[in-house]
Design a protein around this motif. Structure first.
Motif, short mmCIF file in Angstrom:
data_model
loop_
_atom_site.label_atom_id
_atom_site.label_comp_id
_atom_site.label_asym_id
_atom_site.label_seq_id
_atom_site.Cartn_x
_atom_site.Cartn_y
_atom_site.Cartn_z
N ASP A 1 0.40 -1.06 -0.10
CA ASP A 1 -0.08 0.04 -0.12
C ASP A 1 0.71 1.46 -0.05
O ASP A 1 1.69 1.54 0.93
N PRO A 2 0.78 2.16 -0.97
CA PRO A 2 -0.15 2.20 -2.07
C PRO A 2 0.17 1.01 -2.78
O PRO A 2 1.18 0.59 -3.20
N ALA A 3 -0.75 0.72 -4.11
CA ALA A 3 -0.47 -0.65 -4.96
C ALA A 3 0.13 0.05 -6.01
O ALA A 3 0.56 0.97 -5.99
N PRO A 4 0.85 -0.94 -6.35
CA PRO A 4 2.64 -0.81 -6.86
C PRO A 4 1.81 -0.20 -8.71
O PRO A 4 1.04 -0.85 -8.70
N SER A 5 2.73 0.77 -9.37
CA SER A 5 2.20 1.08 -10.97
C SER A 5 2.73 -0.76 -11.62
O SER A 5 2.05 -0.93 -12.71
N TYR A 6 3.82 -0.90 -11.04
CA TYR A 6 4.13 -2.44 -11.42
C TYR A 6 4.78 -2.93 -10.52
O TYR A 6 5.33 -2.94 -10.09
N GLU A 7 4.43 -4.43 -10.65
CA GLU A 7 5.20 -5.30 -9.71
C GLU A 7 5.36 -7.33 -10.55
O GLU A 7 4.48 -7.49 -11.62
N SER A 8 6.15 -7.87 -9.88
CA SER A 8 6.73 -9.04 -11.10
C SER A 8 7.57 -9.32 -9.81
O SER A 8 8.14 -9.18 -8.51
N ALA A 9 8.30 -10.87 -10.20
CA ALA A 9 8.70 -11.43 -8.85
C ALA A 9 9.88 -12.53 -10.23
O ALA A 9 9.43 -12.69 -11.09
N ARG A 10 11.07 -12.82 -9.51
CA ARG A 10 11.77 -13.88 -10.69
C ARG A 10 12.91 -14.21 -9.16
O ARG A 10 12.61 -14.75 -8.24
N ILE A 11 13.29 -15.62 -9.65
CA ILE A 11 14.15 -16.02 -8.39
C ILE A 11 15.51 -15.62 -9.03
O ILE A 11 16.44 -15.63 -9.90
N ASP A 12 16.33 -15.43 -7.87
CA ASP A 12 17.60 -14.86 -7.89
C ASP A 12 18.95 -16.15 -8.24
O ASP A 12 18.24 -17.50 -7.85
N ALA A 13 20.50 -15.66 -8.02
CA ALA A 13 20.96 -16.54 -8.10
C ALA A 13 21.17 -17.66 -7.02
O ALA A 13 21.98 -18.11 -7.30
N PHE A 14 20.77 -16.87 -5.16
CA PHE A 14 20.89 -17.66 -4.65
C PHE A 14 18.99 -18.88 -4.47
O PHE A 14 19.16 -19.66 -3.17
N GLY A 15 18.64 -18.60 -5.31
CA GLY A 15 17.23 -19.47 -5.04
C GLY A 15 16.23 -18.66 -3.85
O GLY A 15 15.19 -19.62 -3.75
N ASN A 16 16.54 -17.55 -4.17
CA ASN A 16 15.39 -16.41 -3.29
C ASN A 16 14.07 -16.37 -4.43
O ASN A 16 14.43 -15.52 -5.85
N GLU A 17 13.29 -16.00 -4.02
CA GLU A 17 12.23 -15.19 -4.56
C GLU A 17 12.23 -13.95 -4.54
O GLU A 17 12.72 -13.26 -3.09
N VAL A 18 12.86 -13.02 -5.31
CA VAL A 18 12.89 -10.90 -5.01
C VAL A 18 11.33 -10.59 -5.77
O VAL A 18 11.54 -11.44 -7.25
N ARG A 19 10.99 -9.25 -5.15
CA ARG A 19 9.87 -9.42 -5.70
C ARG A 19 10.48 -7.90 -5.83
O ARG A 19 10.85 -6.51 -5.68
N TYR A 20 10.25 -7.64 -7.14
CA TYR A 20 10.39 -5.97 -7.89
C TYR A 20 8.79 -5.09 -7.50
O TYR A 20 7.75 -6.30 -8.32
N PHE A 21 8.93 -3.79 -7.47
CA PHE A 21 7.35 -3.16 -7.38
C PHE A 21 7.89 -1.89 -7.34
O PHE A 21 9.07 -1.20 -7.39
#
Length: 295
Positions: A48-68
């Motif tokens: 909150d507030p709602a992002p204009s853009y949001e996505s997720a990927r798995i990084d080099a160590f196997g963690n989920e990283v969320r981009y917004f």
């Protein structure tokens, strides 16, 4: 052996800015890892507030990283992560005295032309917050006499760091290098972990940084662990056959049913929970609330 436990994790981070942030890009590492001994049952993130853009990927160590990101002005940011995990006991069969000698493990992790690649060797080297200083090696060696089993030595090193360092939240900052914390003999869980990692790597052993959470209220009769009500950090050291063994020098215990694993990396700089770049905002305050409870 204890039965498995089901834990609920709530983590809320609130930023308040003195002037509006015009635009921003953030990265968040807030989803706990799925592991053979840790199953993520539910996970939900609200922003909150709602992002204009949001996505997720798995990084080099196997963690989920969320981009917004945000392209509209805002005066605050609230990120809430709600997760339920089931943990299974990990160390019932571990015999620290029966693990390979630390010299044998270090030899396996050394590069040899034409030899097999060991992915664990990526965690032998220096990293942004951890240098391989001679004084870290000198501190580690009393725990690692010739022929000492690697996990027995690592546990002894954990005992010594726990006994010899003072938990002092005001002594260090989020970007304090391991060597400075070592010289201060003070800090928080992040510092305890990075110092221990530096000691292990200085001997040629693979060790990684683990971020996560502690159970807020312990089982009846058990002491409350240091670092509850906040994000926590501990150490994972690689042992052939056994795999990665997790040690918490802040509390002098093996990480098990009270520890929820969030992410792994070389040091804190790889797995900070929320980071980003903002335009505007002026001064800001941040509030963090963490609750980990048994269901």
């Amino acid at each position: 052996m204890s039965a498995e436990v089901r834990l609920s994790v709530s983590h809320t981070t609130t930023y308040r800015y003195s002037t509006p942030v015009e635009t921003a890009l953030h990265l968040a590492t807030v989803r706990p890892l799925d592991r053979p001994w840790q199953r993520v049952v539910t996970h939900h993130v609200s922003i909150d507030p709602a992002p204009s853009y949001e996505s997720a990927r798995i990084d080099a160590f196997g963690n989920e990283v969320r981009y917004f990101s945000f392209d509209a002005p805002h005066e605050s940011l609230l990120v809430t992560s709600e997760t339920t995990v089931v943990l299974t006991p990990r160390w019932g069969a571990l015999d620290a005295s029966a693990t390979p000698t630390w010299e044998d493990v270090a030899a396996q992790l050394r590069f040899r032309a034409g030899g097999p690649y060991r992915p664990e060797s990526e965690f032998v080297f220096a990293s942004p917050n951890i240098e391989l200083a001679p004084e870290l090696r000198a501190y580690a060696l009393p725990s690692f006499a010739p022929g000492v089993p690697i996990i027995a030595g690592a546990i002894d090193l954990m005992h010594r760091i726990h006994a010899g360092f003072t938990y002092e939240p005001q002594a260090t900052a989020f970007d304090t290098p391991a060597l400075r914390a070592f010289r201060l003999r003070q800090g928080v869980c992040q510092d305890f972990a990075q110092v221990m990692i530096g000691c292990l790597r200085s001997l040629g052993l693979a060790s990684r940084y683990v971020s996560g959470y502690l159970r807020t209220l312990p089982p009846a009769g058990a002491p409350r662990l240091i670092g509850a009500d906040a994000s926590h950090a501990w150490v994972s050291v690689f042992c052939p056959d056994t795999g990665w063994v997790d040690l918490d020098p802040t509390n002098d215990v093996l990480a098990d049913l009270d520890h929820v694993t969030l992410a792994v990396g070389r040091d804190y700089s790889d797995v900070s929970l929320l980071r980003g770049i903002i335009l505007g905002g002026g001064a800001h305050t941040v509030d963090v609330a963490v609750h980990v409870t048994a269901q």
